[in-house]
Design a protein around this motif. Structure first.
Motif, mmCIF file in Angstrom:
data_model
loop_
_atom_site.group_PDB
_atom_site.id
_atom_site.type_symbol
_atom_site.label_atom_id
_atom_site.label_comp_id
_atom_site.label_asym_id
_atom_site.label_seq_id
_atom_site.Cartn_x
_atom_site.Cartn_y
_atom_site.Cartn_z
ATOM 1 N N PHE A 133 0.850 -1.197 0.000
ATOM 2 C CA PHE A 133 0.000 0.000 0.000
ATOM 3 C C PHE A 133 0.887 1.248 0.000
ATOM 4 O O PHE A 133 0.875 2.031 0.951
ATOM 5 C CB PHE A 133 -0.912 -0.004 1.227
ATOM 6 C CG PHE A 133 -1.850 -1.175 1.296
ATOM 7 C CD1 PHE A 133 -3.098 -1.121 0.688
ATOM 8 C CD2 PHE A 133 -1.495 -2.345 1.952
ATOM 9 C CE1 PHE A 133 -3.968 -2.198 0.750
ATOM 10 C CE2 PHE A 133 -2.355 -3.435 2.021
ATOM 11 C CZ PHE A 133 -3.600 -3.356 1.411
ATOM 12 N N PRO A 134 1.674 1.438 -1.061
ATOM 13 C CA PRO A 134 2.667 2.520 -1.058
ATOM 14 C C PRO A 134 2.080 3.921 -0.949
ATOM 15 O O PRO A 134 2.762 4.835 -0.460
ATOM 16 C CB PRO A 134 3.402 2.325 -2.390
ATOM 17 C CG PRO A 134 2.459 1.535 -3.244
ATOM 18 C CD PRO A 134 1.703 0.656 -2.310
ATOM 19 N N GLU A 135 0.833 4.098 -1.362
ATOM 20 C CA GLU A 135 0.224 5.426 -1.303
ATOM 21 C C GLU A 135 -0.322 5.755 0.077
ATOM 22 O O GLU A 135 -0.738 6.893 0.325
ATOM 23 C CB GLU A 135 -0.916 5.519 -2.331
ATOM 24 C CG GLU A 135 -0.507 5.198 -3.754
ATOM 25 C CD GLU A 135 0.607 6.096 -4.272
ATOM 26 O OE1 GLU A 135 0.663 7.270 -3.854
ATOM 27 O OE2 GLU A 135 1.417 5.613 -5.090
ATOM 28 N N ARG A 136 -0.324 4.780 0.992
ATOM 29 C CA ARG A 136 -0.929 4.988 2.306
ATOM 30 C C ARG A 136 0.081 5.299 3.398
ATOM 31 O O ARG A 136 -0.319 5.657 4.511
ATOM 32 C CB ARG A 136 -1.739 3.748 2.708
ATOM 33 C CG ARG A 136 -2.873 3.410 1.755
ATOM 34 C CD ARG A 136 -3.812 4.589 1.585
ATOM 35 N NE ARG A 136 -4.901 4.294 0.667
ATOM 36 C CZ ARG A 136 -5.760 5.214 0.225
ATOM 37 N NH1 ARG A 136 -5.633 6.471 0.620
ATOM 38 N NH2 ARG A 136 -6.727 4.879 -0.610
ATOM 39 N N VAL A 137 1.357 5.180 3.102
ATOM 40 C CA VAL A 137 2.384 5.394 4.124
ATOM 41 C C VAL A 137 3.203 6.633 3.788
ATOM 42 O O VAL A 137 3.808 6.726 2.717
ATOM 43 C CB VAL A 137 3.315 4.166 4.246
ATOM 44 C CG1 VAL A 137 4.323 4.371 5.375
ATOM 45 C CG2 VAL A 137 2.498 2.900 4.493
ATOM 46 N N ARG A 177 9.319 -9.204 -3.195
ATOM 47 C CA ARG A 177 8.516 -8.672 -4.298
ATOM 48 C C ARG A 177 8.110 -7.229 -4.099
ATOM 49 O O ARG A 177 8.095 -6.437 -5.062
ATOM 50 C CB ARG A 177 7.268 -9.553 -4.488
ATOM 51 C CG ARG A 177 6.286 -9.063 -5.540
ATOM 52 C CD ARG A 177 5.251 -10.118 -5.864
ATOM 53 N NE ARG A 177 4.526 -10.567 -4.691
ATOM 54 C CZ ARG A 177 3.432 -9.970 -4.212
ATOM 55 N NH1 ARG A 177 2.953 -8.881 -4.796
ATOM 56 N NH2 ARG A 177 2.807 -10.462 -3.156
ATOM 57 N N VAL A 178 7.777 -6.844 -2.858
ATOM 58 C CA VAL A 178 7.181 -5.522 -2.653
ATOM 59 C C VAL A 178 8.156 -4.457 -2.181
ATOM 60 O O VAL A 178 7.849 -3.264 -2.281
ATOM 61 C CB VAL A 178 5.993 -5.605 -1.659
ATOM 62 C CG1 VAL A 178 4.965 -6.615 -2.126
ATOM 63 C CG2 VAL A 178 6.458 -5.908 -0.247
ATOM 64 N N THR A 179 9.321 -4.838 -1.671
ATOM 65 C CA THR A 179 10.260 -3.827 -1.174
ATOM 66 C C THR A 179 10.602 -2.771 -2.230
ATOM 67 O O THR A 179 10.663 -1.579 -1.905
ATOM 68 C CB THR A 179 11.539 -4.499 -0.634
ATOM 69 O OG1 THR A 179 11.200 -5.301 0.509
ATOM 70 C CG2 THR A 179 12.574 -3.463 -0.208
ATOM 71 N N PRO A 180 10.814 -3.138 -3.498
ATOM 72 C CA PRO A 180 11.092 -2.089 -4.498
ATOM 73 C C PRO A 180 9.934 -1.128 -4.721
ATOM 74 O O PRO A 180 10.130 -0.060 -5.312
ATOM 75 C CB PRO A 180 11.383 -2.907 -5.776
ATOM 76 C CG PRO A 180 11.825 -4.245 -5.286
ATOM 77 C CD PRO A 180 10.991 -4.493 -4.063
ATOM 78 N N ARG A 181 8.740 -1.472 -4.260
ATOM 79 C CA ARG A 181 7.569 -0.614 -4.468
ATOM 80 C C ARG A 181 7.386 0.417 -3.355
ATOM 81 O O ARG A 181 6.509 1.276 -3.445
ATOM 82 C CB ARG A 181 6.312 -1.482 -4.566
ATOM 83 C CG ARG A 181 6.300 -2.446 -5.745
ATOM 84 C CD ARG A 181 5.059 -3.324 -5.716
ATOM 85 N NE ARG A 181 3.834 -2.534 -5.627
ATOM 86 C CZ ARG A 181 2.634 -3.029 -5.351
ATOM 87 N NH1 ARG A 181 2.516 -4.337 -5.100
ATOM 88 N NH2 ARG A 181 1.581 -2.251 -5.279
ATOM 89 N N VAL A 182 8.182 0.332 -2.306
ATOM 90 C CA VAL A 182 8.029 1.246 -1.170
ATOM 91 C C VAL A 182 8.358 2.677 -1.598
ATOM 92 O O VAL A 182 9.432 2.943 -2.149
ATOM 93 C CB VAL A 182 8.943 0.825 0.001
ATOM 94 C CG1 VAL A 182 8.889 1.860 1.127
ATOM 95 C CG2 VAL A 182 8.528 -0.551 0.519
ATOM 96 N N LYS A 183 7.420 3.603 -1.354
ATOM 97 C CA LYS A 183 7.614 5.011 -1.690
ATOM 98 C C LYS A 183 7.858 5.884 -0.460
ATOM 99 O O LYS A 183 8.383 6.989 -0.571
ATOM 100 C CB LYS A 183 6.381 5.546 -2.430
ATOM 101 C CG LYS A 183 6.131 4.915 -3.796
ATOM 102 C CD LYS A 183 4.909 5.532 -4.449
ATOM 103 C CE LYS A 183 4.662 4.931 -5.827
ATOM 104 N NZ LYS A 183 3.449 5.546 -6.472
ATOM 105 N N ALA A 184 7.456 5.407 0.691
ATOM 106 C CA ALA A 184 7.560 6.207 1.912
ATOM 107 C C ALA A 184 9.016 6.482 2.273
ATOM 108 O O ALA A 184 9.913 5.687 1.960
ATOM 109 C CB ALA A 184 6.886 5.463 3.064
ATOM 110 N N ARG A 185 9.236 7.601 2.917
ATOM 111 C CA ARG A 185 10.546 7.845 3.528
ATOM 112 C C ARG A 185 10.759 6.746 4.565
ATOM 113 O O ARG A 185 10.014 6.636 5.532
ATOM 114 C CB ARG A 185 10.581 9.217 4.204
ATOM 115 C CG ARG A 185 11.878 9.530 4.930
ATOM 116 C CD ARG A 185 11.727 10.843 5.696
ATOM 117 N NE ARG A 185 12.976 11.253 6.332
ATOM 118 C CZ ARG A 185 13.346 10.909 7.560
ATOM 119 N NH1 ARG A 185 12.567 10.123 8.289
ATOM 120 N NH2 ARG A 185 14.480 11.355 8.077
ATOM 121 N N SER A 186 11.773 5.931 4.360
ATOM 122 C CA SER A 186 11.950 4.744 5.192
ATOM 123 C C SER A 186 13.344 4.718 5.790
ATOM 124 O O SER A 186 14.347 4.722 5.065
ATOM 125 C CB SER A 186 11.726 3.470 4.364
ATOM 126 O OG SER A 186 10.419 3.456 3.817
#
Length: 321
Positions: free
Chosen positions: A125-129, A247-256
């Motif tokens: 849910f990259p748009e939610r974080v 699979r999903v780590t490359p999709r992370v958009k949030a400042r992490s």
């Protein structure tokens, strides 16, 4: 589990038990500033539940703090339930809480398996974080499981403790056999045997974590539930969490920001560094030289607290709603 409130605790707002289907009722306690930045705290384990002491990480004015006991853990009901306890359920629960509270976007904070959940959720849910601070992230790979519970990993760091954990066997016990033995012990109708296996399971992790907690003679139901849930996830290879994470780590958009104690004996830095080296990602990794696994490690606690405050500054500088 949430107990008495220390003087420095952010103000309490309310608590609820939120139904998410299949008889699951998630305990959610809210603290801090209802007008602050919404922030979900993800505890580890899996199955540990939230603890009031974790609120000392936060500035009461900056964040609207949400302490969620994951399904089967802490004060969520039914306590220790395994029949509907799996990775997909935990991730869906996070999104269900967001929708229930009407939150558009929020921040995530969590450690150990809670950090694993946070990274997976933020990739799904990259748009939610907006942003997240995670620490001591557990890599749910075969290597991560073998390190934690097998005879050739963390066992080499604490050989005496591991002998107790593995039933005082003079020969190395295959991991599958060891986990099956714990399954039989923890599911026993004999209360004495059940408590013996739960104590052995939890004491092994406490030893690795460097915790000074002394388990009471009669284990609380929350501790029994923790042992049950951790074993449940270990025996099911964390429900394919590793492939999902890859699979999903490359999709992370949030400042992490991910903090890793170099003295962490439960989630070794080498496994995390190897995982990140194989991924395309925008995660900032901060190593804490003398940091261990738990927040009772002062250097790790201070580093995490500083990054949570830095996250708030970053959000306000960008005037993110």
């Amino acid at each position: 589990m949430i107990d008495s409130v220390p003087q420095s605790c952010p103000p309490f707002i309310r608590r609820d038990w939120i139904s998410v289907g299949n008889g699951q009722k998630l305990h959610l306690a809210q603290y801090g500033n209802p007008q602050g930045i919404p922030l979900l705290y993800l505890h580890g384990g899996p199955g540990a539940g939230c603890d009031i002491s974790e609120l000392t990480l936060f500035n009461a004015e900056q964040y609207w703090i949400l302490l969620l006991d994951q399904r089967g853990a802490g004060q969520s009901l039914p306590l220790g339930d395994l029949s509907h306890n799996h990775l997909n359920g935990l991730i869906c629960d996070i999104e269900a809480i967001r929708l229930n509270l009407g939150i558009e976007r929020w921040c995530l904070v969590g450690g150990s398996f809670g950090a694993t959940l946070g990274l997976i959720y933020s990739g799904l849910f990259p748009e939610r974080v907006i942003a997240q601070v995670l620490w001591a992230l557990f890599i749910p790979s075969k290597a991560g499981i073998d390190w934690l519970y097998g005879y050739d990993g963390a066992a080499r760091l604490q050989p005496a403790a591991y002998r107790l954990f593995s039933g005082n066997s003079s020969m190395p016990v295959p991991l599958t056999e060891l986990l099956d033995d714990y399954q039989q012990g923890l599911s026993s109708v004999d209360t004495v045997q059940r408590h013996y296996y739960a104590r052995s399971w939890i004491q092994w992790e406490l030893k690795l974590a460097g915790a000074r907690l002394v388990l009471p003679r009669q284990l609380p139901e929350t501790v029994l539930a923790l042992a049950d849930i951790e074993l449940h996830f270990a025996r099911h290879d964390y429900f394919n969490a590793m492939s999902v994470l890859q699979r999903v780590t490359p999709r992370v958009k949030a400042r992490s920001v991910l903090l890793q104690g170099m003295q962490d004996a439960i989630c070794p830095a080498a496994l995390l560094q190897h995982f990140l080296a194989e991924q395309e990602h925008a995660i900032t990794l901060i190593t804490v030289n003398d940091g261990a696994h738990m927040l009772n490690s002062e250097s790790l606690f201070l580093a995490v607290t500083a990054e949570i405050h830095a996250m708030w500054i970053w959000i306000h500088q960008r005037e993110i709603p």
